[in-house]
Design an enzyme around this catalytic site. Structure first.
Site, PDB file in Angstrom:
ATOM      1  CE  LYS A   1      42.255  41.282  40.694  1.00 57.30           C
ATOM      2  NZ  LYS A   1      43.363  42.259  39.989  1.00 57.30           N
TER       3      LYS A   1
ATOM      4  CE  LYS B   1      47.629  48.524  36.069  1.00 62.52           C
ATOM      5  NZ  LYS B   1      47.382  47.072  35.833  1.00 62.52           N
TER       6      LYS B   1
ATOM      7  CG  HIS C   1      56.120  58.246  12.457  1.00 63.58           C
ATOM      8  ND1 HIS C   1      56.798  58.471  11.135  1.00 63.58           N
ATOM      9  CD2 HIS C   1      57.518  57.822  13.335  1.00 63.58           C
ATOM     10  CE1 HIS C   1      57.944  58.169  11.199  1.00 63.58           C
ATOM     11  NE2 HIS C   1      58.234  57.728  12.314  1.00 63.58           N
TER      12      HIS C   1
ATOM     13  CD1 TRP D   1      31.194  46.152  36.976  1.00 57.49           C
ATOM     14  CD2 TRP D   1      30.727  45.152  34.681  1.00 57.49           C
ATOM     15  NE1 TRP D   1      31.893  46.854  35.750  1.00 57.49           N
ATOM     16  CE2 TRP D   1      31.711  46.325  34.751  1.00 57.49           C
ATOM     17  CE3 TRP D   1      30.301  44.566  33.668  1.00 57.49           C
ATOM     18  CZ2 TRP D   1      32.095  46.553  33.506  1.00 57.49           C
ATOM     19  CZ3 TRP D   1      30.871  44.775  32.585  1.00 57.49           C
ATOM     20  CH2 TRP D   1      31.803  45.851  32.455  1.00 57.49           C
TER      21      TRP D   1
ATOM     22  CD  GLU E   1      43.504  48.858  35.006  1.00 61.25           C
ATOM     23  OE1 GLU E   1      44.584  48.837  35.269  1.00 61.25           O
ATOM     24  OE2 GLU E   1      42.646  48.001  34.930  1.00 61.25           O
TER      25      GLU E   1
ATOM     26  CG  ASN F   1      27.842  36.115  38.045  1.00 57.75           C
ATOM     27  OD1 ASN F   1      26.907  36.954  38.387  1.00 57.75           O
ATOM     28  ND2 ASN F   1      28.761  35.676  38.641  1.00 57.75           N
ATOM     29  N   GLY F   2      26.857  36.464  33.698  1.00 59.44           N
ATOM     30  CA  GLY F   2      26.754  36.180  32.242  1.00 59.44           C
ATOM     31  C   GLY F   2      25.985  37.003  31.117  1.00 59.44           C
TER      32      GLY F   2
ATOM     33  CD  GLU G   1      50.284  46.831  33.243  1.00 59.71           C
ATOM     34  OE1 GLU G   1      49.475  46.585  32.227  1.00 59.71           O
ATOM     35  OE2 GLU G   1      49.841  46.849  34.466  1.00 59.71           O
TER      36      GLU G   1
ATOM     37  CB  CYS H   1      27.999  39.732  38.207  1.00 57.21           C
ATOM     38  SG  CYS H   1      27.216  40.659  36.871  1.00 57.21           S
TER      39      CYS H   1
ATOM     40  NE  ARG I   1      33.750  38.149  40.962  1.00 58.12           N
ATOM     41  CZ  ARG I   1      34.150  37.029  40.195  1.00 58.12           C
ATOM     42  NH1 ARG I   1      35.085  36.349  40.627  1.00 58.12           N
ATOM     43  NH2 ARG I   1      33.607  36.384  38.862  1.00 58.12           N
TER      44      ARG I   1
HETATM   45  C1  AGP Z   1      44.405  45.059  34.941  1.00 57.24           C
HETATM   46  O1  AGP Z   1      44.816  46.123  35.744  1.00 57.24           O
HETATM   47  C2  AGP Z   1      43.051  45.046  34.293  1.00 57.24           C
HETATM   48  N1  AGP Z   1      42.177  45.458  35.290  1.00 57.24           N
HETATM   49  C3  AGP Z   1      42.731  44.273  33.219  1.00 57.24           C
HETATM   50  O2  AGP Z   1      43.192  44.705  32.354  1.00 57.24           O
HETATM   51  C4  AGP Z   1      43.009  42.628  33.354  1.00 57.24           C
HETATM   52  O3  AGP Z   1      44.661  42.444  33.232  1.00 57.24           O
HETATM   53  C5  AGP Z   1      42.287  42.180  32.302  1.00 57.24           C
HETATM   54  O4  AGP Z   1      40.813  42.146  32.452  1.00 57.24           O
HETATM   55  C6  AGP Z   1      42.867  40.390  32.076  1.00 57.24           C
HETATM   56  O5  AGP Z   1      42.258  39.800  33.170  1.00 57.24           O
HETATM   57  P1  AGP Z   1      42.918  38.502  33.384  1.00 57.24           P
HETATM   58  O6  AGP Z   1      44.278  38.570  33.665  1.00 57.24           O
HETATM   59  O7  AGP Z   1      42.396  38.076  34.901  1.00 57.24           O
HETATM   60  O8  AGP Z   1      42.582  37.581  32.421  1.00 57.24           O
END
Ligand code: AGP
Length: 609
Positions: free
Chosen positions: A604, A486, A505, A74, A489, A98-99, A482, A2, A27
């Site tokens: 974000k 990616k 395994h 959000w 996501e 927010n929160g 990672e 948000c 965000r």
């Molecule tokens: C990465 O592509 C993400 N969207 C997500 O996993 C991110 O790395 C995670 O939310 C942590 O965020 P930060 O590094 O701002 O703490």
């Protein structure tokens, strides 16, 4: 997640608020809304979807009024819908928040008993109704807000306005950031300074528990004990507006291509000749590093993967026992605090709720020292950590992290090197070797980027895929993780990573001609082992996409698409190979036609649990 913007000015503020929302779009959100006070009435407009929808709903005519708030939501409590979008209203009040208010159900039931009717499923509407319930008793908005805040449990960054008090707004922060942007005869608030860059570069960051009474010519801040406090004014300068894609099709592509530059920036002044500059971690870094015996790293998502990578380096290069944990697990687990441990948090945003909670818990649990590696100066994590190291990735707009991760890895190599040198576990010969490898990183990334069109070609084979496996061993395992994150996501392909030796395994049962298997195979001690793992997959008709050194020595095999990667120093190979996996995810997402920079359901910066 948000976003909040608010303003009190003589001029009409709706255009400023809408531009602020646009600047917070990166965000992640699912609905948006605005409320502006004019002639002692609240004009509120909300819409589902992108800020552009809200702009359309507002129409050609500027909403008149010098006091207003706006929000991108959000969804947490209640589905994305116009009714659940902020601002929420109760009596003469409107609020953005927010929160998460954790005890909102109890409060809601109490208010329903008193006759209040709710129109949304949100915790935020409960919050504003609570403030409203205290309004008559307390006599004004500020006191009613202070009173309501005492009742709520959870996290908030919030701004409340009252149509009967159009000369000010009230902002409060606990667990979710709020900044005040200073103008001349006008003032602004936001959840992120970025929202306000077109109008001011002067900011006050509210601290935990602060409540601010903001009018055009005056700002009064109360701390959590109700005392009036002075908070510093920070000049936040941006050289040029990073929110511009320029020649690139997406921010993700731009950010992938910026990596040669941001790596160079992150190293600048932090290595000299053949040495690590230990002091770049803080003036007392030498004392801290010499006193610690182990490292604990806590982070989320991509940053957690950086932590896993760091464990490899800490243990293999510097001989420092290291433990890595996901922040949302650490904060609720009954873990044991080992003595003389440096508690390291990693975060691009510095506002991730779980990581922030983790550092607070670490302090309570008596960890010897805290250090954060973060990309956002002035963020909550930076302000709450003892030692701070800033990555210099520049603003990262694409939700999926690329350049921030790369600079985290560079920073972690500097940290491992510095601690190893101070503790004498890294020899001066090794130190100069590591520094020399780091100097080769930017040109090696450049070469990896030159594979762009080859990777794009490979990506076409993923158009009908629904699943993918990523394999790596040793230092390449976190990179496989990672790469899988990616891909899922931004392309929505289900992807998992395995340490290649773990394949037999269980996961090998998944292998058939429909399962693409991506392998990262730079030259290292585990190459022969990895070759066997590749052969196991091929024998089961799996299609392999191998990025690696020719030393892997694969025989011609119709199931294997091999892309040769130039030889690269073992130390920096994970960083270089990761760039290739970023390109792969990017091009697969394009082929799948997803919203690359703003993938569905993601935010974000995850400022709620
Ligand atoms: C990465 O592509 C993400 N969207 C997500 O996993 C991110 O790395 C995670 O939310 C942590 O965020 P930060 O590094 O701002 O703490």
């Amino acid at each position: 997640m948000c976003g909040i913007v608010g303003a009190i000015a003589q001029r009409d503020v709706s255009d400023i608020l809408l531009e602020g929302l646009r600047r917070l779009e990166y965000r992640g959100y699912d609905s948006a809304g605005i409320a502006v006070v004019y002639n002692n009435e609240i004009q509120r407009i909300r819409s589902l979807g992108k800020v552009n929808e809200l702009v359309k709903a507002v129409g050609e005519k500027t909403l008149a009024g010098g006091l207003g708030i706006a929000h991108t939501r959000w969804a947490t409590h209640g589905k994305p819908s116009v009714n659940n979008a902020h601002p929420h209203v109760a009596g003469p009040l409107a609020i953005v928040h927010n929160g998460i208010i954790e005890n909102y159900i109890d409060i809601k039931n109490r208010l329903i008993e008193k006759g209040h009717q709710f129109t949304s499923e949100t915790d935020t509407e409960v919050f504003v109704a609570l403030v409203n319930s205290y309004l008559e008793q307390e006599g004004n908005l500020l006191n009613a807000t202070k009173r309501a805040i005492k009742d709520v449990k959870g996290a908030y960054g919030t701004v409340v306005i009252d149509k009967n008090e159009p000369e000010h707004l009230v902002a409060a922060r606990s667990g979710s950031p709020i900044v005040i942007g200073l103008g001349i005869g006008e003032n602004f608030v936001a959840s992120d300074p970025v929202a306000l860059f077109p109008i001011t570069h002067r900011f006050i960051y509210l601290e935990e528990g602060d409540i601010a009474d903001v009018s055009r010519f005056k700002i009064v801040i109360y701390d959590k004990n109700g005392n009036v406090v002075n908070r510093a004014v920070n000049e936040v300068n941006i050289e040029n507006d990073e929110a511009v894609k320029g020649e690139y099709r997406h921010f993700m592509q731009k950010e992938i291509y910026e990596q040669t530059k941001v790596v160079t920036d992150t190293l600048a002044g932090r290595i000299s000749d053949e040495h690590f500059v230990v002091e770049c971690f803080g003036t007392n870094a030498r004392d801290v590093f010499s006193s610690i015996e182990r490292v604990k790293i806590v982070a989320c998502g991509t940053s957690y993967h950086a932590g896993l990578m760091a464990r490899e380096w800490f243990e293999s290069l510097a001989g420092i026992p290291t433990d890595v944990e996901i922040a949302s697990e650490f904060r609720y687990r009954k873990s044991i605090t080992q003595k003389n441990t440096l508690f390291v948090t990693l975060s691009q945003s510095g506002e991730t709720a779980d990581t922030l909670a983790a550092v607070r818990i670490a302090k309570q649990k008596g960890y010897a020292h805290t250090l954060c590696i973060c990309n956002v100066p002035g963020s909550s994590l930076v302000r709450e950590s003892e030692l701070v190291f800033l990555t210099r990735a520049g603003r990262e707009i694409c939700v999926a992290s690329t350049k921030a991760f790369t600079t985290q890895l560079v920073s972690l190599l500097l940290l491992v090197g510095s601690i190893g040198v101070v503790k004498g576990t890294i020899s001066s010969e090794d130190e100069s070797g590591y520094v020399a490898s780091l100097r080769k990183l930017a040109p090696s990334i450049e070469k990896a980027l030159a594979l762009d069109s080859k990777v794009e070609e490979i990506s076409r084979e993923f158009v009908n895929k629904r699943n993918a496996l990523f394999l790596g061993r040793g230092a390449m395992y976190p990179i496989a993780m990672e790469g899988a994150l990616k891909l899922k996501e931004i392309s929505y392909i289900h992807a998992e990573a395995y340490a290649a030796g773990e394949l037999k395994h269980g996961p090998i049962a998944l292998i058939d001609a429909d399962m693409p298997v991506i392998v990262v195979a730079p030259n290292n001690d585990l190459l022969a082992k990895l070759r066997s793992n590749i052969e196991e997959v091929s024998a089961r008709r799996g299609i392999l996409y191998v990025f690696g050194t020719p030393k892997l020595g694969l025989t011609k095999d119709p199931n294997i698409r091999f892309t040769e990667i130039d030889e690269v120093d073992e130390l920096i190979a994970p960083i270089v190979y990761n760039v290739i996996l970023q390109l792969l995810a990017y091009y697969v997402a394009i082929i799948k036609g997803t919203d690359v920079d703003k993938p569905r359901n993601l935010a974000k910066s995850v400022t709620v649990e």
